[in-house]
Scaffold this active site. Structure first.
Site, PDB file in Angstrom:
ATOM      1  N   THR A  73     -22.480  61.649  -8.596  1.00  0.00           N
ATOM      2  CA  THR A  73     -21.333  62.314  -9.227  1.00  0.00           C
ATOM      3  C   THR A  73     -20.882  61.514 -10.444  1.00  0.00           C
ATOM      4  O   THR A  73     -20.664  62.070 -11.534  1.00  0.00           O
ATOM      5  CB  THR A  73     -20.185  62.475  -8.215  1.00  0.00           C
ATOM      6  N   GLN A 180     -32.003  65.372  -5.784  1.00  0.00           N
ATOM      7  CA  GLN A 180     -32.801  65.910  -4.677  1.00  0.00           C
ATOM      8  C   GLN A 180     -34.305  65.720  -4.915  1.00  0.00           C
ATOM      9  O   GLN A 180     -35.104  65.952  -4.014  1.00  0.00           O
ATOM     10  CB  GLN A 180     -32.493  67.404  -4.473  1.00  0.00           C
ATOM     11  N   ALA A 201     -28.719  56.927  -3.894  1.00  0.00           N
ATOM     12  CA  ALA A 201     -29.498  56.237  -2.858  1.00  0.00           C
ATOM     13  C   ALA A 201     -29.433  56.929  -1.495  1.00  0.00           C
ATOM     14  O   ALA A 201     -30.412  56.936  -0.750  1.00  0.00           O
ATOM     15  CB  ALA A 201     -29.014  54.801  -2.719  1.00  0.00           C
ATOM     16  N   THR A 240     -17.422  45.283 -10.811  1.00  0.00           N
ATOM     17  CA  THR A 240     -18.267  44.362 -10.061  1.00  0.00           C
ATOM     18  C   THR A 240     -19.400  45.116  -9.377  1.00  0.00           C
ATOM     19  O   THR A 240     -19.175  46.152  -8.748  1.00  0.00           O
ATOM     20  CB  THR A 240     -17.420  43.633  -8.995  1.00  0.00           C
ATOM     21  N   CYS A 326     -15.356  81.851   4.251  1.00  0.00           N
ATOM     22  CA  CYS A 326     -13.974  82.279   4.116  1.00  0.00           C
ATOM     23  C   CYS A 326     -12.973  81.383   4.826  1.00  0.00           C
ATOM     24  O   CYS A 326     -11.783  81.568   4.693  1.00  0.00           O
ATOM     25  CB  CYS A 326     -13.813  83.715   4.589  1.00  0.00           C
TER      26      CYS A 326
END
Lengths: 395, 123
Positions: A73, A180, A201, A240, A326
């Site tokens: 992300t 993927q 990972a 870090t 839903c």
């Protein structure tokens, strides 16, 4: 048989061989890799360098081109928003596809609110982006094309090399969310030809909380950092280093690439076995995504007159994934199934079976048995099923 | 999907009131409703005595876990009651009975709508 895990696209169990190399870096080798004044820092730095080399080798790039992030992300955000914010980006037009991961879709939406224009390309009924639609969508204002390498829901493998070639010919940056793909299909960044690619990972039996953005040398000066602070990761990602996770990522990449071919064969055979068993027992079952050129461990099915969440809940102790429905907070069906044209109960009846490194034949047969029983039970409850069996409809 | 309430889970995993009624009731009422926000559908059947007591209730439901659980809860609640009591059951009763929250409440609305369509107007 206890719990059975069939959700390998979501995350994977940590390989004990990976954990073994990580463990010392949680304990005695706890140094900060940026601490250049003592041995604790030096050994941490050495470990990060070694892991960077392992990741780079697995991806066919140089170590300096690997930027460690907290996961895919963040890598997607750095690639897309980081290139948008670069002073030399040129235009403000971004091209993505309708089946991208939410981290790409939401970043694109965020940038739309900051002046970018976004073209979201349609896909065919197997979830594939046609390269010619990419070529047609590129304008003089396009600064980036971001298309995933393989779809996390329905397993479609995109023609990313062709798309990258089009981008290169038009002088447009090309990024791919390849989360993927790594360890499942061949993915050499240089051969594929993309400028940037994102990885994680925990999709390949490595630890959570670590990923990477590969930024090839040619794209380096077209990107600015998103996280400010120290000068880690060649100045592109401050903070870090997560040394144990980076060490684990390196080993996970090494294993995934070394074992890829044999694993892909084994897992796709189990996947096909599951599909064949279900198809033989259950009518009105539809495959989502392509019958060929899909991720080896991916099987995505819609069962007519069966709602996915009810099926998932009925498969007690079998972990599968639904595309949201839903009862989820956003009340939206899967954007991927919507993009490939699924409607009605097939849209709401999609279940993803994700097989992986530790999936066994015995588990596969047990999952098939439980799915058949659950689908038959739910259909016996369904007011729609009797009508459908009298007048079966095409999907 | 977050972890479902055990009241929902148990009713989906082992439904007791799914199916059609046997045909040996003095009076049988049937109703059907579809959720307004999704594709959930419930068909409800009430088998009653001459005196207006609900002897058996059955449902056929397509939908999410709350939809099936709501239909199950309603059938269980209806059996042994009078039609007048049935008429007074509300969305809030189903919601409270199953611990439905947020968007899950559509399941309660659907089964109460199915009940309303099943009951004769004179009740």
């Amino acid at each position: 048989m206890g719990r059975i895990y069939f959700d390998y696209h979501s995350t994977t169990p940590l390989d004990p061989r990976v954990f073994a190399v990580m463990e010392p870096y949680f304990r005695e080798r706890f140094g900060n890799s940026s601490s250049g004044d003592h041995a604790y820092g030096w050994e941490a730095e050495e470990a990060v360098d070694r892991a960077r080399h392992q990741v780079a080798q697995a991806l066919g790039v140089e170590g300096r081109e690997v930027i460690f992030t907290s996961g895919a992300t963040e890598a997607n955000d750095l690639a897309i928003a980081g290139s948008f914010e670069a002073p030399n980006r040129g235009g403000s037009h971004l091209i993505i596809s309708a089946v991208e991961h939410k981290s790409v879709l939401k970043t694109a939406a965020y940038l739309e609110g900051r002046g970018a224009t976004v073209t979201c390309l349609p896909v065919d009924d197997e979830g594939r982006v046609r390269p010619q639609t990419v070529a047609a969508a590129i304008t003089n204002e396009t600064w980036l094309v971001s298309i995933m390498a393989a779809n996390n829901e329905i397993g479609t493998i995109q023609p990313i090399s062709e798309i990258a070639a089009i981008c290169r010919a038009r002088g447009v940056l090309c990024h791919s969310d390849a989360v993927q793909a790594l360890g499942k299909i061949p993915f050499d960044v240089r051969s594929v030809g993309v400028d940037m690619a994102s990885f994680s990972a925990h999709k390949l039996c490595g630890p959570k909380g670590i990923g990477a953005l590969v930024v090839t040398d040619g794209a380096r000066d077209r990107l600015v950092r998103r996280v400010h602070g120290g000068n880690q990761e060649s100045g592109l990602r401050s903070g870090t280093a997560n040394v144990p996770a980076i060490v684990g990522f390196g080993r996970a990449c090494e294993l995934a690439v070394a074992e890829r071919e044999a694993e892909a064969q084994r897992v796709s055979a189990l996947r096909d076995r599951l599909h064949a068993t279900l198809r033989a027992a259950l009518p009105e079952l539809f495959l989502n995504g392509p019958s060929e050129d899909r991720l080896p461990g991916n099987l995505h099915l819609s069962f007519r007159c069966v709602e996915a969440e009810s099926l998932a809940l009925s498969l007690e102790d079998v972990a599968v994934s639904t595309g949201s429905a839903c009862t989820s907070a956003d009340n939206e069906p899967s954007h991927v199934l919507t993009a490939v044209g699924r409607t009605d109960d097939l849209l709401h009846g999609g279940i993803r079976f994700g097989l992986g490194r530790y999936t066994t034949e015995q588990e596969t047969d047990e999952v098939a048995r439980r799915v058949i029983a659950a689908v038959e039970r739910l259909r016996s409850l369904s007011p729609l099923w009797a009508q459908v069996t009298q007048h079966p409809a095409s999907p | 999907m977050s972890q479902p309430d055990p009241r929902i889970r148990s009713r989906v995993v082992a439904p007791r009131f799914g199916g059609r009624l046997a045909s040996d009731f003095a009076i049988c009422y049937r109703g059907m409703a579809q959720a307004t926000v999704c594709a959930d559908v419930t068909r409800l059947e009430l088998g009653c005595s001459d005196q207006g007591a609900i002897i058996a209730a059955r449902h056929l439901t397509y939908g999410c876990p709350p939809a099936i659980a709501a239909a199950e809860w309603l059938c269980q609640r209806l059996e042994g009651e009078t039609l007048a009591v049935a008429r007074n059951l509300s969305v809030a009763d189903v919601t409270a009975g199953l611990g439905l929250v947020g968007v899950q409440e559509h399941a309660a609305q659907t089964v109460i709508a199915a009940l309303a369509s099943a009951l004769p107007p004179s009740i």
